[in-house]
Design a protein around this motif. Sequence first.
Motif, PDB file in Angstrom:
ATOM      1  N   SER A  21      27.550 -78.401 -38.161  1.00 55.03           N
ATOM      2  CA  SER A  21      28.659 -79.350 -38.156  1.00 55.03           C
ATOM      3  C   SER A  21      29.915 -78.790 -38.803  1.00 55.03           C
ATOM      4  CB  SER A  21      28.259 -80.627 -38.886  1.00 55.03           C
ATOM      5  OG  SER A  21      28.138 -80.359 -40.261  1.00 55.03           O
ATOM      6  N   TRP A  22      29.959 -77.491 -39.057  1.00 56.72           N
ATOM      7  CA  TRP A  22      31.115 -76.906 -39.731  1.00 56.72           C
ATOM      8  C   TRP A  22      32.397 -77.307 -39.016  1.00 56.72           C
ATOM      9  CZ3 TRP A  22      33.555 -71.816 -38.630  1.00 56.72           C
ATOM     10  CH2 TRP A  22      33.318 -71.414 -37.327  1.00 56.72           C
ATOM     11  N   ASN A  41      36.917 -69.348 -27.634  1.00 52.57           N
ATOM     12  CA  ASN A  41      38.018 -69.821 -28.462  1.00 52.57           C
ATOM     13  C   ASN A  41      37.832 -71.309 -28.746  1.00 52.57           C
ATOM     14  OD1 ASN A  41      40.289 -69.187 -29.919  1.00 52.57           O
ATOM     15  ND2 ASN A  41      41.644 -69.958 -28.337  1.00 52.57           N
ATOM     16  N   ASN A  42      36.602 -71.658 -29.136  1.00 52.62           N
ATOM     17  CA  ASN A  42      36.300 -73.055 -29.421  1.00 52.62           C
ATOM     18  C   ASN A  42      35.226 -73.125 -30.500  1.00 52.62           C
ATOM     19  OD1 ASN A  42      33.477 -73.374 -28.191  1.00 52.62           O
ATOM     20  ND2 ASN A  42      34.620 -72.447 -26.506  1.00 52.62           N
ATOM     21  N   ALA A  43      35.198 -74.240 -31.188  1.00 55.48           N
ATOM     22  CA  ALA A  43      34.206 -74.450 -32.250  1.00 55.48           C
ATOM     23  C   ALA A  43      33.054 -75.318 -31.748  1.00 55.48           C
ATOM     24  CB  ALA A  43      34.862 -75.084 -33.465  1.00 55.48           C
ATOM     25  N   CYS A  44      32.814 -75.285 -30.441  1.00 59.07           N
ATOM     26  CA  CYS A  44      31.690 -76.011 -29.859  1.00 59.07           C
ATOM     27  C   CYS A  44      30.398 -75.258 -30.142  1.00 59.07           C
ATOM     28  CB  CYS A  44      31.867 -76.132 -28.343  1.00 59.07           C
ATOM     29  SG  CYS A  44      33.327 -77.058 -27.838  1.00 59.07           S
ATOM     30  N   ALA A  99      28.812 -82.475 -33.776  1.00 60.92           N
ATOM     31  CA  ALA A  99      29.084 -83.063 -32.474  1.00 60.92           C
ATOM     32  C   ALA A  99      27.881 -82.754 -31.584  1.00 60.92           C
ATOM     33  CB  ALA A  99      30.350 -82.444 -31.889  1.00 60.92           C
ATOM     34  N   ALA A 100      27.771 -83.417 -30.470  1.00 57.68           N
ATOM     35  CA  ALA A 100      26.675 -83.131 -29.534  1.00 57.68           C
ATOM     36  C   ALA A 100      26.837 -81.717 -28.989  1.00 57.68           C
ATOM     37  CB  ALA A 100      26.701 -84.144 -28.395  1.00 57.68           C
ATOM     38  N   GLU A 111      40.024 -81.322 -30.699  1.00 61.05           N
ATOM     39  CA  GLU A 111      39.694 -81.073 -32.108  1.00 61.05           C
ATOM     40  C   GLU A 111      38.776 -79.861 -32.299  1.00 61.05           C
ATOM     41  OE1 GLU A 111      36.676 -84.109 -30.666  1.00 61.05           O
ATOM     42  OE2 GLU A 111      38.841 -83.856 -30.469  1.00 61.05           O
ATOM     43  N   LEU A 112      38.155 -79.367 -31.227  1.00 62.10           N
ATOM     44  CA  LEU A 112      37.282 -78.191 -31.321  1.00 62.10           C
ATOM     45  C   LEU A 112      37.906 -76.946 -30.704  1.00 62.10           C
ATOM     46  CD1 LEU A 112      33.811 -79.827 -30.580  1.00 62.10           C
ATOM     47  CD2 LEU A 112      34.805 -79.221 -32.790  1.00 62.10           C
TER      48      LEU A 112
END
Length: 170
Positions: A21-22, A41-44, A99-100, A111-112
Amino acid sequence: TLSIHSFPTRRSSDLFAMRMSWRGRVFVSRRVVSSRRSSPNNACWSYDNRAAGLRIPASAPVARRVENRLPGADANPYLAIAASLATGLYGIEHELEPAAPIQGEIQVPDELSLPCTLHAALERLRRSQLAKELFGKEFIEGYIASKSMELTSFFDEITPWERRVLAAQA
């Protein structure tokens, strides 16, 4: 023997979920030209999806791990590892829910999404209270100053493209 990332079933442990969840990449030191490189380039995060910034490769529970695909080959490995460990620990200590996981074609929520330029990344880092909490205000200010000097130096150079294309237009 099991890792903190797993129960004996396919389901991940609570600690693993909190680690995932960072809240974005605090900073994984990239160079000015790093945005030209190919990496997520995403925090997913996802199970076995290479387009996600954080990937959980298919594996037995005992071998479950997080593959952080965000740092480029030009990142400072010590800062990249420190950022990954610090943000993971922050998620665990604060019992944050991730997030899921993403599946299939990625539609990255705003936001990610992560900055595409060094300038935008430095602006986000300047506003990040979490970065200052995790690494100290003095370190973050020094890091921003150092990277800002690198960016200024980069923009002071005339590139071969500018010589070839713009000089021809003069």
